[in-house]
Design an enzyme around this catalytic site. Structure first.
Site, PDB file in Angstrom:
ATOM      1  N   GLU A 130       0.604  -1.205   0.090  1.00  0.00           N
ATOM      2  CA  GLU A 130      -0.052   0.075   0.043  1.00  0.00           C
ATOM      3  C   GLU A 130       0.780   1.119  -0.067  1.00  0.00           C
ATOM      4  OE1 GLU A 130      -2.792   0.341   3.296  1.00  0.00           O
ATOM      5  OE2 GLU A 130      -3.829   1.908   2.153  1.00  0.00           O
ATOM      6  N   ALA A 278       2.174  -0.111  10.797  1.00  0.00           N
ATOM      7  CA  ALA A 278       1.810  -1.574  10.608  1.00  0.00           C
ATOM      8  C   ALA A 278       0.990  -1.473   9.228  1.00  0.00           C
ATOM      9  CB  ALA A 278       1.020  -2.240  11.634  1.00  0.00           C
ATOM     10  N   MET A 279       0.738  -2.907   8.727  1.00  0.00           N
ATOM     11  CA  MET A 279      -0.137  -3.095   7.506  1.00  0.00           C
ATOM     12  C   MET A 279      -0.865  -4.201   7.486  1.00  0.00           C
ATOM     13  SD  MET A 279      -0.796  -1.909   4.578  1.00  0.00           S
ATOM     14  CE  MET A 279      -1.893  -2.506   3.338  1.00  0.00           C
ATOM     15  N   GLU A 280      -2.320  -3.744   7.007  1.00  0.00           N
ATOM     16  CA  GLU A 280      -3.196  -4.994   7.281  1.00  0.00           C
ATOM     17  C   GLU A 280      -3.531  -5.974   6.116  1.00  0.00           C
ATOM     18  OE1 GLU A 280      -3.738  -1.484   6.335  1.00  0.00           O
ATOM     19  OE2 GLU A 280      -5.225  -1.150   5.165  1.00  0.00           O
ATOM     20  N   ASN A 281      -2.510  -6.275   5.605  1.00  0.00           N
ATOM     21  CA  ASN A 281      -2.543  -7.566   4.408  1.00  0.00           C
ATOM     22  C   ASN A 281      -3.607  -8.381   5.053  1.00  0.00           C
ATOM     23  OD1 ASN A 281      -0.119  -5.978   3.300  1.00  0.00           O
ATOM     24  ND2 ASN A 281       0.908  -6.943   4.861  1.00  0.00           N
ATOM     25  N   HIS A 313      -6.412  -1.961  15.448  1.00  0.00           N
ATOM     26  CA  HIS A 313      -6.541  -1.003  14.084  1.00  0.00           C
ATOM     27  C   HIS A 313      -6.478  -2.029  12.911  1.00  0.00           C
ATOM     28  CE1 HIS A 313      -6.522   2.684  11.638  1.00  0.00           C
ATOM     29  NE2 HIS A 313      -5.817   1.667  10.712  1.00  0.00           N
ATOM     30  N   GLU A 314      -5.171  -2.584  12.887  1.00  0.00           N
ATOM     31  CA  GLU A 314      -5.066  -3.489  11.827  1.00  0.00           C
ATOM     32  C   GLU A 314      -5.957  -4.576  11.538  1.00  0.00           C
ATOM     33  OE1 GLU A 314      -3.022  -2.173   9.641  1.00  0.00           O
ATOM     34  OE2 GLU A 314      -2.152  -0.709  11.252  1.00  0.00           O
ATOM     35  N   HIS A 317      -9.208  -3.614  10.014  1.00  0.00           N
ATOM     36  CA  HIS A 317      -9.256  -3.405   8.696  1.00  0.00           C
ATOM     37  C   HIS A 317      -9.875  -4.452   8.027  1.00  0.00           C
ATOM     38  CE1 HIS A 317      -7.641   0.399   7.815  1.00  0.00           C
ATOM     39  NE2 HIS A 317      -6.771   0.209   8.334  1.00  0.00           N
ATOM     40  N   GLU A 336      -9.747   4.176   6.526  1.00  0.00           N
ATOM     41  CA  GLU A 336      -8.853   4.633   7.568  1.00  0.00           C
ATOM     42  C   GLU A 336      -9.748   5.395   8.447  1.00  0.00           C
ATOM     43  OE1 GLU A 336      -6.242   3.374   8.095  1.00  0.00           O
ATOM     44  OE2 GLU A 336      -5.522   2.684   6.216  1.00  0.00           O
TER      45      GLU A 336
HETATM   46  N1  B3K Z   1      -2.991   1.181   5.573  1.00  0.00           N
HETATM   47  C1  B3K Z   1      -1.690   1.322   6.611  1.00  0.00           C
HETATM   48  C2  B3K Z   1      -0.995   2.176   5.825  1.00  0.00           C
HETATM   49  C3  B3K Z   1      -0.209   2.224   4.446  1.00  0.00           C
HETATM   50  C4  B3K Z   1       0.539   3.475   4.441  1.00  0.00           C
HETATM   51  C5  B3K Z   1       0.952   3.604   2.973  1.00  0.00           C
HETATM   52  N2  B3K Z   1       2.041   4.720   2.716  1.00  0.00           N
HETATM   53  C6  B3K Z   1      -1.785   1.009   7.753  1.00  0.00           C
HETATM   54  C7  B3K Z   1      -2.984   1.430   8.282  1.00  0.00           C
HETATM   55  O1  B3K Z   1      -3.385   2.523   8.290  1.00  0.00           O
HETATM   56  O2  B3K Z   1      -3.668   0.777   9.007  1.00  0.00           O
HETATM   57 ZN    ZN Z   2      -5.260   1.848   8.708  1.00  0.00          ZN
END
Ligand code: B3K
Ligand code: ZN
Length: 888
Positions: A130, A278-281, A313-314, A317, A336
């Site tokens: 992302e 962090a990242m919600e993959n 939060h993640e 998502h 977000e």
């Molecule tokens: N969705 C990601 C953020 C990605 C940022 C990319 N530059 C984390 C979050 O908001 O949960």
């Molecule tokens: Zn987020």
């Protein structure tokens, strides 16, 4: 010739069009190697029914090398396509039916210092996609409205990467035929399948030699889910809190929103080189290790809180972001803002709700308000951007969350839940828009939200003026009006907004007096026009108005309140938020008045009402210590600068702050010292909420005592930090010494380094402490620390701590000779070559430069202009510098 810079063309919402082709399934194969990784993407595609017959296929790329290209197994002739590092165009494709497009690319994870796409963190391989990182792995429709199921086969050296992870559920794994391998190097493979169609930004791959901590969760419908947290070897013992937070998040989303987890496994991987939190993959969250690892010796109470919040939060998502995603990036707040609202509600339920609300508002005011009032202001749902990475802002996240919160306030919890239920039901599996989201609340509640929706489209913080007139007949007339301040780069009309103002009248006994307004308002006034009158009959003459309770709207409130009314509200309001707000208002009024007096060379007025209010807060046994701690954190220098506005003088503000701090510290010295001595607990390694609350107040009090500049209070801080067994107390005392620029900081800083120099997360704190130290030597120290072995320009956490920390050092960053701005601009220019995203972020430190007094403003402008003119600048940094500079 070097390009002047790599500015991108602006993208406009009004240009949105779906792609002519759909990708129904994505089959990826990775042959992992540190410097050479081969990627094969086999895409099952079709022309969409409504797409033009002559439409070409245009895929995004970024620094890609094309190795092979086939359609239905046949290589394409050179005349049938064109491939550049950032684009693949295929001119002629089947008119109907499915076809298979197979693309081979080759990437170099080790050379990838942007940390976007596939890169290496330590000895592990990991990805970040992302917003536009997938295009650094293979050519693709790298945009959120193209949803596809994924199968991912990973091959790697079995010794280097015992674990190979991707989204979804694992289908199979095994060892590769040894005959094919160079002697000694055994390779193995794993195949993953994600049945939920997702956009490319949610793809993830991790491979490496990691330790795994495992647990399980049974969903409300009785399905067992395997939970795994992967960390570097040696950190297994620091995952308990994160795992517990995950399980609590999963349960909470079921109970509060009826949302259940949907795969058989949920994985979290902690890495130490990561651009964000962090990242919600899907099914495979990747985390900055700062938001996973905890133990009392190395993590503060605030860190524990951060872990809980980010894990939640993640996880949240999964429904708000993954199952329902955004049609394009203009809709970023759809996932977000909503997910921040959900994590705030979760934290409020886990902890003290008023303290949570105070913290959320504090960060909104500190980070989003300045953004919304300066050259980087943009709507929560923008309609143009140049570089999407720069739109992961406090406005999209935090103001976005405030808008969702206002919906809940206006519709009530039941009405809000009905709207959410409809949203989940109607849009599961969609890539959708804010309009579609709002339509669910309108329909479920049979109401009209047109006027409310303006919040999404206009930048700026509204100022609401509440003018109260007491009439002799016992009635009160409130004239409430809204206005916006000027934003030179936004010239469109700004229609009046729907603003929910929760309110009450507090009687002298501290109880709310029941009232009813002319339109039946009992606890909320709904402002829908530029100006409106609200009349309340029979209000006792000694009742006081408390308005915008719980910060029901993200506005600047102007109110004709006397200091004694504010002291009363601070002591007796039934709304804890407004009690805190009243203390802050008292402090802010004293600070701005002192600033004005200093500039006019007059004697400042002592902050007597503030001291009275704080004394009563400290003495009140009915109040929670974490709430009291919030009251004792007085407005920051930056907050005072924002309140002063155009032409602020950092020296005057620093002097005003020093005067007020010292006055409060000496005024309450006795009470605070007594409290401190009682609260200090030797050998404290507790982590529970009550002890964390005690520590928060104790450290806030110590900070004020140290601000009195009396050596005996600094000595208390030295003793505390040197003997602390937990990081909260160590940091609380040491940061008090650094912020005050006390020389006593030297020994504890050395001790901290000697004990923890191999722990990156603690070294972030150590670097940060020195960056925020208020001393004339700080800039030189920071320059020297750039060469310390614990610092690395390649690690975003270290960069944020040292360079970002310095940019937040109000006095030293705003040095009169402009050297602070020059330093920042030079570091941004240097970092931009390897990590443009982090470089651009650092410029936030200059978002309010236009408000500086003329001398410094000029230095800031020169530094920014020099940076803007640097050749080869990334689109990230050029976008920000150009917006910051505007037409100047
Ligand atoms: N969705 C990601 C953020 C990605 C940022 C990319 N530059 C984390 C979050 O908001 O949960
Ligand atoms: Zn987020």
């Amino acid at each position: 010739m070097t390009p002047q810079n790599r500015r991108k063309k602006a993208t406009y919402l009004s240009d949105y069009e779906p792609t002519p082709f759909a990708i129904d399934h994505t089959d990826l194969r990775f042959a992992l190697g540190s410097e050479v990784t081969d990627v094969t993407a086999e895409l099952t595609m079709r022309r969409r029914a409504d797409a033009a017959q002559n439409a070409r296929l245009e895929f995004d790329g970024d620094e890609l090398v094309l190795v092979s290209l086939e359609i239905d197994g046949k290589p394409l002739a050179e005349k049938d396509y064109s491939a550049t590092p950032d684009k693949l165009t295929i001119y002629d494709l089947p008119a109907s039916g499915d076809f298979k497009l197979t693309i081979g690319t080759r990437v170099n994870p080790k050379a990838n210092k942007q940390l976007m796409g596939l890169y290496r963190s330590g000895s592990a391989y990991c990805t970040q996609c992302e917003a536009e990182g997938f295009r650094r792995i293979t050519y693709f429709y790298d945009r959120p409205d193209v949803l596809s199921t994924f199968t991912v086969r990973i091959e790697a050296d079995a010794h280097e990467a015992p674990f190979m992870l991707s989204n979804g559920n694992m289908l199979e794994q095994g060892v590769l035929d040894a005959a094919d391998m160079p002697s000694g190097a055994k390779r193995h493979y794993a195949v993953w399948h994600d049945p939920f169609p997702k956009p490319s930004y949610l793809f993830a791959l991790v491979a490496g030699d990691l330790a795994c901590v495992e647990d399980s969760f049974t969903t409300q419908s009785g399905r067992a889910v395997k939970l795994q947290i992967f960390v570097e070897h040696g950190n297994e013992g620091k995952c308990d809190y994160a795992m517990d937070a995950l399980k609590r998040s999963m349960r909470w989303d079921e109970e509060r929103f009826g949302r259940e987890y949907d795969l058989d496994i949920f994985m979290i991987v902690a890495v130490s080189d990561f651009n964000m939190g962090a990242m919600e993959n899907k099914g495979l969250n990747v985390f900055n290790d700062k938001y996973v690892l905890t133990d009392p010796e190395t993590a503060t109470d605030v860190d524990y809180y951060g872990v809980e919040r980010v894990i939640a939060h993640e996880y949240f998502h999964n429904w708000t972001g993954n199952r329902i995603t955004c049609r394009e990036w203009f809709q970023l707040c759809l996932k977000e803002g909503l997910t921040v609202y959900r994590d705030q509600e979760f934290s409020a339920d886990m902890r003290s709700a008023p303290v949570q609300r105070i913290g959320d508002v504090r960060s909104l005011i500190a980070r989003q308000f300045p953004e919304d009032q300066g050259p980087l202001a943009h709507p929560v749902r923008p309609d143009v951007y140049e570089e999407i990475d720069n739109f992961y802002t406090a406005t999209i996240y935090n103001k976005g969350a405030e808008l969702v919160r206002m919906l809940a306030t206006i519709l009530g919890q039941d009405g809000f839940r009905k709207g959410m239920d409809l949203y989940f039901e109607r849009h599961d599996g969609d890539a959708t828009t804010i309009e579609a989201f709002l339509a669910c609340f309108q329909e479920a509640n049979e109401t009209d939200l047109t006027n409310f929706s303006h919040w999404y489209h206009q930048p700026g913080t509204p100022v609401v003026n509440v003018d109260e007139i007491k009439h002799d007949d016992g009635s009160r007339l409130l004239t409430v009006s809204q206005r916006f301040s000027e934003l030179p780069h936004f010239t469109e009309d700004r229609p009046a907004l729907t603003i929910p103002l929760v309110f009450g009248y507090v009687g002298p006994d501290g109880q709310d007096v029941p009232v009813a307004g002319s339109n039946g308002e009992t606890d909320m006034m709904l402002l829908t026009e530029q100006a409106q009158d609200f009349k309340f009959d029979n209000v006792p003459s000694d009742a006081r108005l408390s308005v915008n309770r719980n910060f029901s709207a993200p506005i600047v409130l102007e109110q004709n309140q006397e200091p004694e009314d504010q002291v009363f509200i601070a002591e007796f309001d039934t709304d804890p938020f407004n009690r805190w707000q009243a203390v802050q208002n008292l402090a802010m009024n004293s600070l701005t008045a002192t600033n004005a007096a200093i500039l006019a060379r007059e004697k400042p007025e002592p902050p007597l009402p503030l001291v009275t209010a704080l004394r009563s807060v400290l003495a009140n046994d009915a109040l929670d210590s974490s709430f009291k701690a919030q009251c004792f954190q007085l407005p920051s220098h930056q907050a005072v600068a924002e309140a002063v506005g155009a032409g602020f003088d950092p020296d005057a503000i620093a002097n005003a702050k020093a005067y007020i701090n010292a006055y409060v510290a000496l005024g309450l010295e006795q009470e605070m010292t007594t409290f401190y001595e009682k609260a200090l607990t030797p050998n404290d390694t507790t982590t529970d909420a009550a002890n964390a609350a005690r520590r928060a107040l104790m450290n806030a009090v110590l900070k004020l005592l140290v601000a009195s500049d009396k050596p005996e209070h600094a000595a208390l801080a030295v003793t505390q930090t040197m003997s602390a067994k937990n990081m909260t107390d160590r940091m609380g005392a040491l940061s008090a010494l650094c912020l005050q620029g006390r020389t006593e900081r030297a020994e504890p800083l050395v001790a901290m380094y000697e004990q923890f120099d191999s722990n990156g997360l603690v070294m972030d704190k150590w670097l940060g402490l020195q960056a925020v130290t208020n001393s004339d030597e700080t800039l030189d120290t920071v320059r020297a620390l750039l060469h310390d072995p614990v610092f690395s320009m390649e690690n975003p956490n270290r960069v944020r701590s040292l360079i970002g920390g310095f940019a937040s050092n109000f006095q030293q960053f705003n040095r009169m000779d402009g050297s602070g701005y020059q330093f920042l601009a030079r570091q941004v220019g240097a970092l931009d070559e390897q990590n443009p995203q982090i470089a651009a972020r650092l410029l936030e430190g200059l978002r309010s430069w236009r408000n500086l007094e003329p001398l410094r403003r000029n230095f800031a402008r020169l530094a920014l202009e020099k940076l803007r003119d640097q050749s080869g600048l990334s689109s990230n940094v050029s976008d920000i510098t150009n917006r910051l500079l505007g037409d100047s």
